[in-house]
Design a protein around this motif. Sequence first.
Motif, PDB file in Angstrom:
ATOM      1  N   UNK A 125      36.110  48.151  49.445  1.00  0.00           N
ATOM      2  CA  UNK A 125      36.895  47.085  48.840  1.00  0.00           C
ATOM      3  C   UNK A 125      37.005  47.365  47.346  1.00  0.00           C
ATOM      4  N   UNK A 126      38.225  47.420  46.850  1.00  0.00           N
ATOM      5  CA  UNK A 126      38.450  47.692  45.436  1.00  0.00           C
ATOM      6  C   UNK A 126      39.076  46.474  44.783  1.00  0.00           C
ATOM      7  N   UNK A 127      39.006  46.447  43.449  1.00  0.00           N
ATOM      8  CA  UNK A 127      39.607  45.326  42.739  1.00  0.00           C
ATOM      9  C   UNK A 127      39.980  45.730  41.322  1.00  0.00           C
ATOM     10  N   UNK A 128      41.110  45.243  40.887  1.00  0.00           N
ATOM     11  CA  UNK A 128      41.533  45.410  39.498  1.00  0.00           C
ATOM     12  C   UNK A 128      40.743  44.432  38.637  1.00  0.00           C
ATOM     13  N   UNK A 129      40.155  44.915  37.531  1.00  0.00           N
ATOM     14  CA  UNK A 129      39.319  44.047  36.696  1.00  0.00           C
ATOM     15  C   UNK A 129      39.499  44.402  35.227  1.00  0.00           C
ATOM     16  N   UNK A 130      38.874  43.604  34.355  1.00  0.00           N
ATOM     17  CA  UNK A 130      38.892  43.936  32.934  1.00  0.00           C
ATOM     18  C   UNK A 130      37.679  44.797  32.597  1.00  0.00           C
ATOM     19  N   UNK A 131      37.496  45.100  31.321  1.00  0.00           N
ATOM     20  CA  UNK A 131      36.437  46.016  30.909  1.00  0.00           C
ATOM     21  C   UNK A 131      35.037  45.473  31.174  1.00  0.00           C
ATOM     22  N   UNK A 132      34.923  44.165  31.343  1.00  0.00           N
ATOM     23  CA  UNK A 132      33.623  43.546  31.626  1.00  0.00           C
ATOM     24  C   UNK A 132      33.385  43.372  33.128  1.00  0.00           C
ATOM     25  N   UNK A 133      34.335  43.814  33.921  1.00  0.00           N
ATOM     26  CA  UNK A 133      34.196  43.677  35.371  1.00  0.00           C
ATOM     27  C   UNK A 133      34.675  42.354  35.912  1.00  0.00           C
ATOM     28  N   UNK A 134      35.306  41.533  35.060  1.00  0.00           N
ATOM     29  CA  UNK A 134      35.834  40.254  35.527  1.00  0.00           C
ATOM     30  C   UNK A 134      37.101  40.495  36.348  1.00  0.00           C
ATOM     31  N   UNK A 135      37.228  39.858  37.500  1.00  0.00           N
ATOM     32  CA  UNK A 135      38.330  40.175  38.413  1.00  0.00           C
ATOM     33  C   UNK A 135      39.680  39.711  37.905  1.00  0.00           C
ATOM     34  N   UNK A 136      40.685  40.550  38.105  1.00  0.00           N
ATOM     35  CA  UNK A 136      42.070  40.198  37.797  1.00  0.00           C
ATOM     36  C   UNK A 136      42.790  39.677  39.043  1.00  0.00           C
ATOM     37  N   UNK A 137      42.252  40.005  40.216  1.00  0.00           N
ATOM     38  CA  UNK A 137      42.928  39.671  41.463  1.00  0.00           C
ATOM     39  C   UNK A 137      41.920  39.241  42.520  1.00  0.00           C
ATOM     40  N   UNK A 138      42.416  38.664  43.587  1.00  0.00           N
ATOM     41  CA  UNK A 138      41.589  38.445  44.767  1.00  0.00           C
ATOM     42  C   UNK A 138      41.484  39.769  45.531  1.00  0.00           C
ATOM     43  N   UNK A 139      40.582  39.826  46.509  1.00  0.00           N
ATOM     44  CA  UNK A 139      40.324  41.075  47.233  1.00  0.00           C
ATOM     45  C   UNK A 139      40.726  40.911  48.700  1.00  0.00           C
ATOM     46  N   UNK A 140      41.677  41.708  49.135  1.00  0.00           N
ATOM     47  CA  UNK A 140      42.115  41.668  50.530  1.00  0.00           C
ATOM     48  C   UNK A 140      40.984  42.117  51.456  1.00  0.00           C
ATOM     49  N   UNK A 141      40.820  41.404  52.584  1.00  0.00           N
ATOM     50  CA  UNK A 141      39.801  41.781  53.572  1.00  0.00           C
ATOM     51  C   UNK A 141      40.455  42.320  54.838  1.00  0.00           C
ATOM     52  N   UNK A 142      41.182  41.463  55.559  1.00  0.00           N
ATOM     53  CA  UNK A 142      41.805  41.893  56.800  1.00  0.00           C
ATOM     54  C   UNK A 142      42.804  40.839  57.270  1.00  0.00           C
ATOM     55  N   UNK A 143      43.812  41.257  58.015  1.00  0.00           N
ATOM     56  CA  UNK A 143      44.780  40.319  58.556  1.00  0.00           C
ATOM     57  C   UNK A 143      44.180  39.555  59.741  1.00  0.00           C
TER      58      UNK A 143
END
Length: 222
Positions: free
Chosen positions: A62-80
């Motif tokens: 599971x990957x996620x776009x974040x800022x330099x401090x690791x704070x999430x920019x997006x939710x994380x897709x799991x499965x349909x």
Amino acid sequence: MRLQEACERFNELAGIKFGELFSPSDMEMIIINKGKTGQLLELALGMHLSSTNLDFEDGELKTNKCDALGNPRETVFITQISSVIDELINQYPFERTHLYEKISNILYVPVCKDGDPRTWMFLPSINIDLNTDKFSELREIWSDDYYSICRQLKEHIETSKDGYIHTSNGTHIQVRSKDAKDSRDNYHPIYSDTYGRYVSNKNHAFYFQKKFVYDIKRINQS
């Protein structure tokens, strides 16, 4: 590749700017393709991965776009959920579900994409194994989320004006309509054998909400 091996390799690269990590030709590809996560992981691991086999022998990625401090920019897709809608409506035991299979052993890889792509970087990854004492808190939260979402979906089907499922939230996990780059993918209806009818006119999926990221960072550091 096994999950723990990938975790170690990503952590060796954590904090290194992509301009230093990748060759000029690789960076050109990253910039042209807007840094597609699958390609970044492929390059970092030195593997040829396709969109169908990014996961590991013993767990899920599971990957996620974040800022330099690791704070999430997006939710994380799991499965349909379309193929398991009746599993949810009938509240199959959490440990026997497709959802549990997808989240019981996760490698979470945050990717900082602030600024110019040459300054992007991987941040330390986290291996979340629900069978370890360290993450027993998450196992309880996700189990509660699962059963709560099951009840919400059933209530929506039986009481909402359109008879369809709607966004359902737990502490970390939610079900909502699936975002898709091709809008046509949003309009595949979900059929329930239990109800003998369609219970949604578009795709829905499980996602981790942003609170998930803050809590796994806290637990991992404890």
